[in-house]
Design a protein around this motif. Structure first.
Motif, PDB file in Angstrom:
ATOM      1  N   ASN A   1     135.567 169.096  36.391  1.00 26.07           N
ATOM      2  CA  ASN A   1     136.534 169.933  36.755  1.00 26.07           C
ATOM      3  C   ASN A   1     137.178 170.886  35.954  1.00 26.07           C
ATOM      4  O   ASN A   1     137.765 170.762  34.979  1.00 26.07           O
ATOM      5  CB  ASN A   1     137.803 169.141  37.548  1.00 26.07           C
ATOM      6  CG  ASN A   1     138.993 169.841  38.124  1.00 26.07           C
ATOM      7  OD1 ASN A   1     138.736 170.980  38.137  1.00 26.07           O
ATOM      8  ND2 ASN A   1     139.894 169.231  38.576  1.00 26.07           N
ATOM      9  N   PHE A   2     136.333 172.181  35.807  1.00 27.56           N
ATOM     10  CA  PHE A   2     136.679 173.434  34.895  1.00 27.56           C
ATOM     11  C   PHE A   2     138.048 174.203  35.254  1.00 27.56           C
ATOM     12  O   PHE A   2     138.728 174.631  34.172  1.00 27.56           O
ATOM     13  CB  PHE A   2     135.546 174.469  34.822  1.00 27.56           C
ATOM     14  CG  PHE A   2     134.261 173.729  34.878  1.00 27.56           C
ATOM     15  CD1 PHE A   2     133.657 173.188  33.545  1.00 27.56           C
ATOM     16  CD2 PHE A   2     133.391 173.659  35.852  1.00 27.56           C
ATOM     17  CE1 PHE A   2     132.340 172.677  33.332  1.00 27.56           C
ATOM     18  CE2 PHE A   2     131.938 173.258  35.609  1.00 27.56           C
ATOM     19  CZ  PHE A   2     131.652 172.454  34.452  1.00 27.56           C
ATOM     20  N   PHE A   3     138.506 173.854  36.466  1.00 26.68           N
ATOM     21  CA  PHE A   3     139.487 174.729  36.971  1.00 26.68           C
ATOM     22  C   PHE A   3     140.865 174.403  36.502  1.00 26.68           C
ATOM     23  O   PHE A   3     141.773 174.975  36.716  1.00 26.68           O
ATOM     24  CB  PHE A   3     139.323 174.975  38.574  1.00 26.68           C
ATOM     25  CG  PHE A   3     137.766 175.143  38.850  1.00 26.68           C
ATOM     26  CD1 PHE A   3     137.448 176.362  38.994  1.00 26.68           C
ATOM     27  CD2 PHE A   3     137.249 174.071  39.483  1.00 26.68           C
ATOM     28  CE1 PHE A   3     135.956 176.796  39.303  1.00 26.68           C
ATOM     29  CE2 PHE A   3     135.879 174.584  39.881  1.00 26.68           C
ATOM     30  CZ  PHE A   3     135.423 175.756  39.594  1.00 26.68           C
ATOM     31  N   LYS A   4     141.111 173.253  35.788  1.00 30.65           N
ATOM     32  CA  LYS A   4     142.226 172.902  35.387  1.00 30.65           C
ATOM     33  C   LYS A   4     142.563 173.219  34.040  1.00 30.65           C
ATOM     34  O   LYS A   4     143.394 172.779  33.344  1.00 30.65           O
ATOM     35  CB  LYS A   4     142.444 171.413  35.719  1.00 30.65           C
ATOM     36  CG  LYS A   4     142.802 171.262  37.375  1.00 30.65           C
ATOM     37  CD  LYS A   4     143.363 169.798  37.594  1.00 30.65           C
ATOM     38  CE  LYS A   4     143.497 169.642  39.060  1.00 30.65           C
ATOM     39  NZ  LYS A   4     143.869 168.060  39.512  1.00 30.65           N
ATOM     40  N   GLU A   5     141.319 173.519  33.247  1.00 30.68           N
ATOM     41  CA  GLU A   5     141.437 173.647  31.760  1.00 30.68           C
ATOM     42  C   GLU A   5     141.659 174.827  31.049  1.00 30.68           C
ATOM     43  O   GLU A   5     141.524 175.087  30.074  1.00 30.68           O
ATOM     44  CB  GLU A   5     140.079 173.079  31.349  1.00 30.68           C
ATOM     45  CG  GLU A   5     139.854 171.580  31.940  1.00 30.68           C
ATOM     46  CD  GLU A   5     138.533 170.872  31.134  1.00 30.68           C
ATOM     47  OE1 GLU A   5     138.044 171.405  30.187  1.00 30.68           O
ATOM     48  OE2 GLU A   5     137.921 170.037  31.929  1.00 30.68           O
ATOM     49  N   GLY A   6     141.759 175.921  32.183  1.00 30.53           N
ATOM     50  CA  GLY A   6     142.455 177.235  31.772  1.00 30.53           C
ATOM     51  C   GLY A   6     141.340 178.138  31.397  1.00 30.53           C
ATOM     52  O   GLY A   6     141.633 179.040  30.604  1.00 30.53           O
ATOM     53  N   PHE A   7     140.049 177.689  31.509  1.00 34.34           N
ATOM     54  CA  PHE A   7     138.791 178.493  31.121  1.00 34.34           C
ATOM     55  C   PHE A   7     138.955 179.808  31.958  1.00 34.34           C
ATOM     56  O   PHE A   7     139.190 179.960  33.244  1.00 34.34           O
ATOM     57  CB  PHE A   7     137.621 177.943  31.513  1.00 34.34           C
ATOM     58  CG  PHE A   7     137.313 176.620  30.604  1.00 34.34           C
ATOM     59  CD1 PHE A   7     137.695 176.554  29.254  1.00 34.34           C
ATOM     60  CD2 PHE A   7     136.783 175.605  31.052  1.00 34.34           C
ATOM     61  CE1 PHE A   7     137.654 175.458  28.663  1.00 34.34           C
ATOM     62  CE2 PHE A   7     136.688 174.447  30.505  1.00 34.34           C
ATOM     63  CZ  PHE A   7     136.955 174.455  29.163  1.00 34.34           C
ATOM     64  N   THR A   8     138.350 180.861  31.581  1.00 32.38           N
ATOM     65  CA  THR A   8     138.077 181.939  32.344  1.00 32.38           C
ATOM     66  C   THR A   8     137.066 181.900  33.446  1.00 32.38           C
ATOM     67  O   THR A   8     136.211 181.026  32.998  1.00 32.38           O
ATOM     68  CB  THR A   8     137.688 183.297  31.424  1.00 32.38           C
ATOM     69  OG1 THR A   8     136.425 183.102  30.704  1.00 32.38           O
ATOM     70  CG2 THR A   8     138.758 183.495  30.540  1.00 32.38           C
TER      71      THR A   8
END
Length: 451
Positions: A63-70
């Protein structure tokens, strides 16, 4: 912090003016495709939805979308995982596969009803060019046969009867042109990258209507930064940047934010309906102005000397009104000078001939006042050069007759002392550069205190 406000009709007027003089560019983002497809009862994916679909297609659980990544960083991470999970798959091959998948996901088309409706909007608006960060070809499907898609690795150009659509982030027409990863974006930022140089020039030279972007969108801010900071050249026409921003409760006025005019709206079709209605009324007004220009042309070339005499003596404010009318026309009416200059030649010659008769020195004063009325509001940088040069020539002619010695016009000399400050400094500078071509430069240098 105070933000400059505009009435919405002011901004619609700016768009209409840019359309008429063929100086309107559109900068279109994903929100436009979403609105068009929703109008068709279909769906267009946002960038976030696109990346989530890729994760689902390749069974990626992280889940990349909760880690503040662009989003570009997330795309790069997704491709890294795909390359590691598939035996003997290189990053290049994984990237190619992902971009092929993206092309399939975004290759959508509006229905005929929506396509025809938006085709009318674009046909009426007549943009000179379109730049888009969208991968899909929704715009091309709307515009029709005149649409000419340009991919990132091709030169931008604009020729008759085509509407160039510059896909600066790639297109489904060539999936590998799609810009989505960190590495892709890094390439677009290279000083040698064509897009990096062409985009700010294109935006600097046009009035831009942006749609499909959120307030503060990175694509918008980057483009504006390029436009405002890479090139500082001034424009002789009003080249505004207008961003359409969707909100459920739009303000009834526009405002400026970071050099961008914000126009809030709640429905794209409603906005276009209002814009096209205003555009039609604007064209009607311009038609009236064009008719007045035609009437002036007829007066200027008329054999009837009443117009020359009315201008000479300012009967019924004819001279005042004519000069005001010509000065307020925009550059698209510069063709009127082709008749205005010969008309003025007749006026000046007529007055000068009278002044050269015995004891008729007061006509030199008439001549000078006509000249000063013409020159007092002139902008040398925007009027046709031939007109500015014509006025310099007329000043050169009258200069020898302005003074308090025998043979000169005393009234003209008094007028000169009272009104010489009416002459703009830019015009005086133009006179300076013309001195070597003038017959009476000695008198001009003395009158204007120039070397």
């Amino acid at each position: 912090m105070f933000k400059k406000r505009y009435e919405k009709n002011e901004i619609l007027e700016k768009i209409c003016v840019a359309s008429r003089i063929e100086n309107l560019g559109l900068f279109i983002g994903s929100g436009f495709s979403k609105a068009v497809m929703e109008d068709s009862g279909k769906t267009a994916l946002s960038w976030l939805e696109l990346l989530k679909n890729i994760c689902n297609e390749y069974s990626i659980k992280e889940n990349f979308f909760k880690e503040g990544f662009t989003y570009p960083l997330i795309a790069s991470k997704i491709i890294d995982i795909i390359a590691l999970s598939e035996e003997n798959m290189s990053l290049e091959e994984a990237t190619k596969n992902v971009k092929n998948s993206i092309a399939k996901m975004v290759n959508v088309s509006p229905n005929d009803l929506t396509r025809n409706k938006f085709n009318v909007y674009f046909s009426e608006l007549k943009p000179k060019w379109i730049v888009t960060t969208n991968y899909d070809n929704v715009i091309e499907r709307i515009v029709g046969p005149s649409a000419y898609p340009i991919l990132p690795n091709y030169l931008f150009y604009n020729t008759k009867n085509i509407l160039p659509i510059y896909h600066i982030h790639g297109s489904v027409l060539e999936p590998q042109s799609i810009v989505i990863t960190n590495e892709d974006y890094a390439k677009t930022m290279r000083p040698s990258d064509y897009r990096h140089t062409r985009l700010p020039i294109l935006m600097k030279e046009s009035t831009i209507l942006m749609m499909g972007y959120a307030l503060g969108d990175l694509n918008v801010l980057s483009a504006i930064d390029y436009r405002n900071n890479i090139f500082s050249n001034k424009s002789q026409i009003d080249n505004s940047i207008i961003q359409m921003v969707y909100t459920e409760n739009p303000k009834n006025h526009c405002y400026e934010d970071k050099s961008i005019i914000i126009y809030e709206f709640d429905n794209l079709s409603t906005f276009f309906d209002e814009l096209i209605d205003y555009l039609k009324r604007y064209r009607s007004k311009i038609g009236n102005i064009t008719n007045l220009v035609t009437k002036k042309q007829e007066e200027f070339i008329s054999d009837d000397t009443q117009y020359v005499r009315s201008f000479e003596y300012n009967r019924n404010n004819y001279r005042t009104d004519t000069i005001k009318f010509v000065n307020e026309l925009d550059n698209s009416y510069c063709y009127l000078y082709a008749q205005f200059i010969p008309f003025l030649e007749r006026v000046f010659n007529n007055v000068l001939t009278k002044g050269q008769r015995a004891y008729q020195f007061h006509f030199y004063d008439y001549y000078l006042n006509i000249f000063l009325d013409l020159v007092k509001n002139i902008d040398v940088e925007t009027v046709p050069t031939i007109y500015a040069a014509f006025l310099v020539e007329k000043l050169d002619v009258i200069a020898v007759y302005i003074g308090d010695t025998p043979g000169q016009g005393y009234d003209a000399y008094e007028t000169w002392k009272k009104r010489k400050n009416d002459i703009p400094s830019t015009f005086i500078n133009f006179v300076k550069t013309s001195l070597n071509e003038l017959n009476n430069r000695y008198y001009l240098q003395k009158l204007l205190d120039i070397g």
